[in-house]
Design an enzyme around this catalytic site. Structure first.
Site, PDB file in Angstrom:
ATOM      1  CB  SER A 199      -0.930   0.013   1.208  1.00  0.00           C
ATOM      2  OG  SER A 199      -0.197   0.030   2.426  1.00  0.00           O
ATOM      3  CG  HIS A 227      -3.907  -1.998  -0.777  1.00  0.00           C
ATOM      4  ND1 HIS A 227      -4.433  -0.745  -0.637  1.00  0.00           N
ATOM      5  CD2 HIS A 227      -3.471  -2.361   0.471  1.00  0.00           C
ATOM      6  CE1 HIS A 227      -4.309  -0.340   0.622  1.00  0.00           C
ATOM      7  NE2 HIS A 227      -3.731  -1.308   1.306  1.00  0.00           N
ATOM      8  CE  LYS A 257      -6.923  -1.194   2.174  1.00  0.00           C
ATOM      9  NZ  LYS A 257      -7.535  -1.745   3.386  1.00  0.00           N
TER      10      LYS A 257
END
Length: 407
Positions: A199, A227, A257
């Site tokens: 990240s 991610h 996310k």
């Protein structure tokens, strides 16, 4: 009497002195743009501030503002309830949870999946429940992986970031050490753990080479796709993009996310899931994921798999990366995360402030989050940014970079 409490004021003063003190700055909506309060935790000055473009969010596909996702959450709240009301093992297991887990397993190419209350809980609970003797961990793995290793009381061997050759060497060293000590290394359980997309650096783990090393030494592989989930092949992650479903024993990720919700998940064999729902304390002793969150994530995953949001995201990533690099900025990574590396923390803060003055939100990331000398601006476009938004971001970086003396 001695004061055996804690010097909180001293801690805060030290953070302030070293430019490490952070503050909350609430926003009126989670989307590609919004109105931000001053970093004081006060009321939103919606009428007193300019609308800002957000280039720092993990809302990669822009689905928090998608009508279909919001409608799914509303319907689940109306029909199932606003909360699960209990642990999934008591009365908190609903059809909404099962639908989400079915779709996650299908997307990840596994027999089953299990939803947790957060991605942090998924990592900590899984590693602790497996109780590995040795964990081989990428040096830049997420804090939840590090904490999972601590809770499992596992011996942790850290290998160089995204370096499969160093991992191979560490595995070989472990075999040689056991031989010297007169032990049989086959008696130990070994787990290799890595993020797929990191990240803060935007780098992508060499998963195929990691699987090669794992298979040579009989270790299991656990990949955190926090991610990456929703962004790659058919809404999957890097594991799916590289066709490694049969070589990665444990796939994890978050729902908070790209999937625009809250929670985490683990995907793998039926035996793995059965063990986790019995032994993962962060699952067993937590109230089940709220049904609206589960329904929102399920709908977002459907949109990610069958819509065009992924393509729009990657177009924005390419445009933004090309523009930043053409100005002379150093941009790391191989993913949707574009760290603009500045180096000095004060320069990074000044650049972020200059960009913010031009109504673009992209905060500075500095130590201890990243190593000294690598302070950066973590720039992240989302799918719902249009071309004008990308141009506005680039113009803000150009002007601020010149003002700070970085260009």
């Amino acid at each position: 009497m001695a004061d055996r409490g804690f010097d909180l004021e001293g801690r805060l003063a030290a953070l302030e002195e070293h430019d490490l003190k952070r503050a909350l700055s609430p926003v009126d909506r989670v989307a590609e743009r919004g109105y931000f309060a001053e970093p004081s935790g006060g009321d939103l000055p919606v009428l007193d501030s300019a609308e800002a473009l957000v280039f720092a969010s993990n809302n990669y596909l822009g689905l928090t503002d998608d009508q279909r996702v919001q409608d799914a959450a509303r319907q689940a709240a109306a029909t199932v309830g606003t909360g699960a009301g209990a642990s999934r093992l008591v009365t908190g297991d609903t059809l909404v949870h099962r639908d989400l887990e079915r779709q996650l397993a299908e997307t990840k190419g596994t027999e089953r999946a299990l939803a947790f209350s957060s991605g942090y809980a998924a990592n900590v609970g899984t590693i602790a429940a497996l109780e590995p003797d040795v964990v081989f961990s990428d040096e830049l793995n997420h804090a939840s992986i590090i904490d999972g290793c601590r809770l499992a009381d596992a011996e942790t061997v850290v290998y160089d970031h995204c370096d499969a050759a160093d991992l191979q060497a560490r595995l070989e060293e472990r075999v040689e050490r056991a031989t010297r000590e007169g032990r049989e290394p086959a008696d130990e359980s070994w787990l290799i753990v890595t993020d797929s997309v990191f990240s803060m650096d935007g780098t992508v783990a060499p998963l195929s080479a990691i699987c090669d090393a794992a298979e040579e030494y009989g270790a299991w592989v656990m990949v955190d796709e926090a991610h990456a989930t929703g962004l790659y092949a058919d809404g999957g992650g890097v594991v799916q993009a590289e066709g490694l479903e049969d070589r990665v024993q444990i796939q994890l990720g978050t729902l908070s996310k790209a999937l625009a919700s809250q929670g985490g998940y683990v995907a793998g064999s039926s035996a793995l899931i059965e063990c986790l729902l019995n032994d993962a304390r962060s699952f067993v002793f937590s109230t089940g994921l709220a049904p609206p969150a589960a329904a929102a994530a399920s709908e977002a995953l459907h949109v990610a798999r069958h819509g065009d949001a992924r393509e729009r995201l990657w177009e924005n990533v390419a445009h933004l990366r090309d523009g930043l690099e053409s100005m002379g900025f150093e941009v790391w990574g191989d993913s949707q995360i574009l760290p603009v590396v500045v180096g000095d923390r004060r320069d990074a803060i000044a650049l972020a402030d200059g960009v913010r003055e031009r109504d673009v939100v992209a905060p500075a990331i500095r130590p201890p989050t990243v190593p000294e000398g690598t302070s950066r601006i973590r720039v992240v476009p989302i799918a719902t940014h249009d071309r004008d938004d990308i141009i506005a971001c680039l113009e803000a970086f150009q002007a601020a970079g010149e003002e700070v003396g970085l260009l």
